[in-house]
Scaffold this motif. Sequence first.
Motif, PDB file in Angstrom:
ATOM      1  N   SER A  95       6.315   1.486   5.725  1.00 41.46           N
ATOM      2  CA  SER A  95       4.923   1.030   5.845  1.00 41.46           C
ATOM      3  C   SER A  95       3.951   2.193   5.769  1.00 41.46           C
ATOM      4  O   SER A  95       2.750   2.007   5.981  1.00 41.46           O
ATOM      5  N   SER A 160       3.967  -0.237   0.812  1.00 37.35           N
ATOM      6  CA  SER A 160       3.479   0.008   2.176  1.00 37.35           C
ATOM      7  C   SER A 160       2.517  -1.081   2.641  1.00 37.35           C
ATOM      8  O   SER A 160       2.560  -1.503   3.800  1.00 37.35           O
ATOM      9  N   ILE A 164       3.169  -3.485   5.910  1.00 35.95           N
ATOM     10  CA  ILE A 164       2.336  -3.363   7.111  1.00 35.95           C
ATOM     11  C   ILE A 164       1.520  -4.627   7.365  1.00 35.95           C
ATOM     12  O   ILE A 164       1.133  -4.906   8.503  1.00 35.95           O
TER      13      ILE A 164
END
Length: 222
Positions: A95, A160, A164
């Motif tokens: 992330s 990422s 996230i």
Amino acid sequence: MMMNLFSSFDPSTNWSTQLNWLSMIIGMMIIPISFWLIPSRSAMIWVKIMKILHNEFKTLIGPSNGHTLLFSSLLSLILLNNYLGLFPYIFTATSHMTSTLALALPLWLTFMVFGWINNTTHMLAHLVPNGTPPILMPFMVCIETISNLIRPGTLAIRLSANMIAGHLLMTLLGNTGNMMSTWMISLLMLVQILLLTLESAVAMIQAYVFAILSTLYSSEVN
């Protein structure tokens, strides 16, 4: 509250930075030793999955298919880190741009160096798609060049951001649990289970997308 929310994804706020980044290799410690010693069911299933991926990557890459193991290993690494991030108190390395860009940038740079050194004419021809009118060729060269330069960034940001986003949503919902009634908490737990199932699918899909796009970028330089 937002400071606390985003600080949960900061590698420097949980214990220590070095211990957090060790989560990238902690998966190797939990794999049963029988996986390596005997042909267990888990090992046979994984080998079968690798064979399917090898055939798919071989189709995309073309005649020079000797490096499909690289992309299979890349998919395995990302998939392992994505799934480990779903466990409580385990730092999600994928992330962060530090991790994803470290995977995407060397791959893209290697492809570009190899392509421009060995297939310069092909790389130049790739800047102008077939059927482009002569008046639009300078613009297409600029567009294709920019598109090529941002590829490592798009690979890293895609992975990422997708990893996230779900974690942020689950954290936001989890922080509201102490203000809910009993039956609302039961509903919240159901929603969290559904989100966790969705995140499991996202973890697998994003690893596959990263590996497939890397394979396609590799096939363009041959």
